[in-house]
Design a protein around this motif. Structure first.
Motif, PDB file in Angstrom:
ATOM      1  N   ALA A  84     -19.299 -14.880  44.084  1.00 63.22           N
ATOM      2  CA  ALA A  84     -20.268 -14.420  45.079  1.00 63.22           C
ATOM      3  C   ALA A  84     -20.599 -12.942  44.881  1.00 63.22           C
ATOM      4  CB  ALA A  84     -19.720 -14.660  46.481  1.00 63.22           C
ATOM      5  N   MET A  85     -19.580 -12.144  44.574  1.00 64.86           N
ATOM      6  CA  MET A  85     -19.810 -10.715  44.346  1.00 64.86           C
ATOM      7  C   MET A  85     -20.692 -10.462  43.133  1.00 64.86           C
ATOM      8  SD  MET A  85     -16.014  -9.209  45.159  1.00 64.86           S
ATOM      9  CE  MET A  85     -16.388  -7.624  44.391  1.00 64.86           C
ATOM     10  N   ALA A  86     -20.669 -11.386  42.178  1.00 60.82           N
ATOM     11  CA  ALA A  86     -21.495 -11.258  40.969  1.00 60.82           C
ATOM     12  C   ALA A  86     -22.889 -11.860  41.150  1.00 60.82           C
ATOM     13  CB  ALA A  86     -20.789 -11.906  39.789  1.00 60.82           C
ATOM     14  N   GLY A  87     -23.187 -12.316  42.373  1.00 60.49           N
ATOM     15  CA  GLY A  87     -24.535 -12.786  42.659  1.00 60.49           C
ATOM     16  C   GLY A  87     -24.745 -14.279  42.649  1.00 60.49           C
ATOM     17  N   ALA A  88     -23.670 -15.069  42.608  1.00 56.17           N
ATOM     18  CA  ALA A  88     -23.827 -16.529  42.641  1.00 56.17           C
ATOM     19  C   ALA A  88     -24.516 -16.959  43.929  1.00 56.17           C
ATOM     20  CB  ALA A  88     -22.467 -17.211  42.523  1.00 56.17           C
ATOM     21  N   GLU A  89     -25.512 -17.812  43.798  1.00 55.83           N
ATOM     22  CA  GLU A  89     -26.248 -18.319  44.960  1.00 55.83           C
ATOM     23  C   GLU A  89     -25.705 -19.659  45.446  1.00 55.83           C
ATOM     24  OE1 GLU A  89     -30.722 -17.319  44.556  1.00 55.83           O
ATOM     25  OE2 GLU A  89     -29.961 -17.487  42.493  1.00 55.83           O
ATOM     26  N   SER A 101     -16.862 -17.860  54.049  1.00 54.84           N
ATOM     27  CA  SER A 101     -16.457 -16.474  53.802  1.00 54.84           C
ATOM     28  C   SER A 101     -17.341 -15.760  52.785  1.00 54.84           C
ATOM     29  CB  SER A 101     -14.993 -16.419  53.347  1.00 54.84           C
ATOM     30  OG  SER A 101     -14.806 -17.144  52.155  1.00 54.84           O
ATOM     31  N   ASN A 102     -18.174 -16.525  52.068  1.00 59.12           N
ATOM     32  CA  ASN A 102     -19.084 -15.917  51.111  1.00 59.12           C
ATOM     33  C   ASN A 102     -20.555 -16.103  51.467  1.00 59.12           C
ATOM     34  OD1 ASN A 102     -17.240 -14.883  48.884  1.00 59.12           O
ATOM     35  ND2 ASN A 102     -16.545 -17.001  49.082  1.00 59.12           N
ATOM     36  N   ILE A 141     -26.011 -11.870  59.560  1.00 55.81           N
ATOM     37  CA  ILE A 141     -25.264 -12.021  60.817  1.00 55.81           C
ATOM     38  C   ILE A 141     -23.767 -11.858  60.597  1.00 55.81           C
ATOM     39  CG2 ILE A 141     -24.767 -13.608  62.732  1.00 55.81           C
ATOM     40  CD1 ILE A 141     -27.457 -14.987  62.039  1.00 55.81           C
ATOM     41  N   TRP A 142     -23.284 -12.360  59.452  1.00 53.33           N
ATOM     42  CA  TRP A 142     -21.859 -12.328  59.127  1.00 53.33           C
ATOM     43  C   TRP A 142     -21.675 -11.507  57.847  1.00 53.33           C
ATOM     44  CZ3 TRP A 142     -18.905 -14.508  62.836  1.00 53.33           C
ATOM     45  CH2 TRP A 142     -19.507 -15.466  63.665  1.00 53.33           C
ATOM     46  N   PRO A 143     -21.653 -10.178  57.960  1.00 56.68           N
ATOM     47  CA  PRO A 143     -21.663  -9.307  56.768  1.00 56.68           C
ATOM     48  C   PRO A 143     -20.265  -9.065  56.195  1.00 56.68           C
ATOM     49  CG  PRO A 143     -21.831  -7.976  58.740  1.00 56.68           C
ATOM     50  CD  PRO A 143     -21.808  -9.400  59.205  1.00 56.68           C
ATOM     51  N   TYR A 144     -19.684 -10.144  55.656  1.00 55.75           N
ATOM     52  CA  TYR A 144     -18.322 -10.034  55.114  1.00 55.75           C
ATOM     53  C   TYR A 144     -18.257  -9.041  53.959  1.00 55.75           C
ATOM     54  CZ  TYR A 144     -17.634 -14.374  57.713  1.00 55.75           C
ATOM     55  OH  TYR A 144     -17.573 -15.325  58.709  1.00 55.75           O
ATOM     56  N   LEU A 145     -19.280  -9.036  53.118  1.00 55.57           N
ATOM     57  CA  LEU A 145     -19.259  -8.128  51.971  1.00 55.57           C
ATOM     58  C   LEU A 145     -19.314  -6.677  52.437  1.00 55.57           C
ATOM     59  CD1 LEU A 145     -21.583  -9.990  49.421  1.00 55.57           C
ATOM     60  CD2 LEU A 145     -19.092 -10.087  49.633  1.00 55.57           C
ATOM     61  N   ARG A 146     -20.025  -6.413  53.497  1.00 52.42           N
ATOM     62  CA  ARG A 146     -20.095  -5.052  54.032  1.00 52.42           C
ATOM     63  C   ARG A 146     -18.744  -4.559  54.521  1.00 52.42           C
ATOM     64  NH1 ARG A 146     -22.774  -4.506  59.757  1.00 52.42           N
ATOM     65  NH2 ARG A 146     -20.659  -5.210  60.268  1.00 52.42           N
ATOM     66  N   ASP A 147     -17.990  -5.446  55.151  1.00 50.61           N
ATOM     67  CA  ASP A 147     -16.782  -5.035  55.857  1.00 50.61           C
ATOM     68  C   ASP A 147     -15.488  -5.221  55.067  1.00 50.61           C
ATOM     69  OD1 ASP A 147     -18.359  -4.311  57.965  1.00 50.61           O
ATOM     70  OD2 ASP A 147     -18.074  -6.189  59.076  1.00 50.61           O
ATOM     71  N   ARG A 148     -15.603  -5.596  53.813  1.00 51.86           N
ATOM     72  CA  ARG A 148     -14.398  -5.725  52.990  1.00 51.86           C
ATOM     73  C   ARG A 148     -13.728  -4.365  52.817  1.00 51.86           C
ATOM     74  NH1 ARG A 148     -15.181  -6.779  47.907  1.00 51.86           N
ATOM     75  NH2 ARG A 148     -13.159  -7.820  47.631  1.00 51.86           N
ATOM     76  N   ARG A 149     -12.390  -4.326  52.942  1.00 49.97           N
ATOM     77  CA  ARG A 149     -11.636  -3.081  52.812  1.00 49.97           C
ATOM     78  C   ARG A 149     -11.011  -2.998  51.429  1.00 49.97           C
ATOM     79  NH1 ARG A 149     -10.154   0.039  56.945  1.00 49.97           N
ATOM     80  NH2 ARG A 149      -9.722   1.389  55.154  1.00 49.97           N
ATOM     81  N   ILE A 150     -11.875  -2.779  50.438  1.00 53.50           N
ATOM     82  CA  ILE A 150     -11.391  -2.783  49.062  1.00 53.50           C
ATOM     83  C   ILE A 150     -10.404  -1.653  48.795  1.00 53.50           C
ATOM     84  CG2 ILE A 150     -13.423  -3.972  48.201  1.00 53.50           C
ATOM     85  CD1 ILE A 150     -14.485  -1.272  47.222  1.00 53.50           C
ATOM     86  N   ASP A 151     -10.420  -0.612  49.659  1.00 54.96           N
ATOM     87  CA  ASP A 151      -9.480   0.487  49.490  1.00 54.96           C
ATOM     88  C   ASP A 151      -8.054   0.096  49.859  1.00 54.96           C
ATOM     89  OD1 ASP A 151     -10.623   0.209  52.053  1.00 54.96           O
ATOM     90  OD2 ASP A 151     -10.028   2.240  52.641  1.00 54.96           O
ATOM     91  N   HIS A 152      -7.882  -1.101  50.443  1.00 58.22           N
ATOM     92  CA  HIS A 152      -6.545  -1.557  50.829  1.00 58.22           C
ATOM     93  C   HIS A 152      -6.181  -2.907  50.206  1.00 58.22           C
ATOM     94  CE1 HIS A 152      -5.411   1.540  53.747  1.00 58.22           C
ATOM     95  NE2 HIS A 152      -6.705   1.584  54.052  1.00 58.22           N
ATOM     96  N   TYR A 153      -6.879  -3.306  49.168  1.00 52.58           N
ATOM     97  CA  TYR A 153      -6.632  -4.613  48.570  1.00 52.58           C
ATOM     98  C   TYR A 153      -5.892  -4.525  47.230  1.00 52.58           C
ATOM     99  CZ  TYR A 153     -10.141  -6.606  51.805  1.00 52.58           C
ATOM    100  OH  TYR A 153     -10.842  -7.011  52.909  1.00 52.58           O
TER     101      TYR A 153
END
Length: 296
Positions: free
Chosen positions: A168-173, A209-210, A275-287
């Protein structure tokens, strides 16, 4: 928001020991799906043969073929003739002694749009895939087709959220899972239901989730264990297609062969992700610890 709809076909069937019969069945059902209006047609995992990984047998490497090869030649010609995109699943011979469980995508012009080599390889009673398949080395990269970017994974991959997320992060539709999964006939009914429901829930969760649709295509029927060490596998069918909130758009039979077509509204992913911006709110600084096998 521009409207974009895709007609998706799934081909769920049983298999026998005759490779030609299996492939003829698959090709006939691709034609059937196309006649119903399908633009994208997804096949089950290792659709050319019985699920041979129930035992470890070096003779079974004879089932493998190159990509490009005989199957992709036939499927590519069929894709071009029918003007459809086909997601197929093959036992790939990459080199002598090097084999993969590979999904290949044939575009509507007959060309090979790309392939994906299964990354997660199981090794369990009745599913001895590590004997046959080298883990994939192509990463989680969507395949660009005339219908959009397809996030193609394979079977055991469907249990791992990381693969779905990276696609999903790489643009899969769309997330697509050719599958061969079933029950041990010795398990009681309650355990069988728990396993089947977990399988469906896990993949619907990837959609949620995606914010992308999911297509999962399984086989049906009982296949005996050639070693007679078990009662074989009863493949549980239940192929399905969901929308980007995990909503069921198509749910196939548990026991019967089935070819079916359903429409996916691709614009819904854009709406849902707003409406559900999971990608916006990911905490990559803690993963960072996700790169560890386990936190001791």
């Amino acid at each position: 928001m521009s409207e974009r709809r895709i007609q998706v076909g799934i081909v769920q069937h049983s298999n026998c020991a005759n490779l030609a019969d299996n492939f003829d069945k698959t090709c006939n059902e691709i034609r059937n799906a196309a006649a119903q209006g399908a633009q994208l047609i997804v096949l089950q995992e290792l659709h050319r043969s019985l699920y041979f990984c129930q035992t470890e047998d070096t003779e079974l490497f004879e089932l493998a073929e190159t990509i490009p090869g005989p199957s992709t030649d036939t499927l590519g010609a069929l894709a071009k003739q029918l003007n459809v995109v086909i997601v197929a699943s093959l036992f790939e011979k990459r080199a002598t002694g090097l084999y993969h469980n590979t999904a290949v995508v044939l575009d509507s012009d007959g060309s090979i749009a790309g392939k994906y080599r299964k990354m997660h390889i199981p090794d369990d009673p009745g599913f001895y895939e590590k004997f046959y398949f080298t883990p994939g080395d192509m990463g989680f990269t969507p395949i660009q087709t005339s219908l959009g970017k397809l996030g193609v994974l394979v079977c055991w991959d469907q249990w791992f959220p990381e693969g779905a997320r990276l696609m999903a992060m790489a643009g899969a539709e769309l997330l697509i899972y050719p599958t061969a999964i079933g029950w041990d006939p010795r398990d009681d009914k309650a355990e069988q239901i728990r396993q089947r429901d977990a399988w469906i829930i896990a993949q619907r969760a990837h959609a949620v989730s995606n914010g992308v649709p999911v297509i999962s295509v399984n086989r049906v029927g009982h296949e005996s264990d050639p070693s007679n060490q078990s009662e074989g596998i009863l493949f549980w069918g239940n192929s399905f297609v969901t929308g980007p909130q995990g909503e069921m758009l198509l749910h196939a039979s548990e026991t019967q062969e089935q070819t079916a077509v359903v429409e996916i509204d691709m614009a819904r992913s854009e709406s849902v992700r707003r409406i559900w911006p999971y990608l916006r709110d990911r905490r990559i600084d803690h993963y960072q610890d996700l790169c560890k096998i386990y936190r001791d």
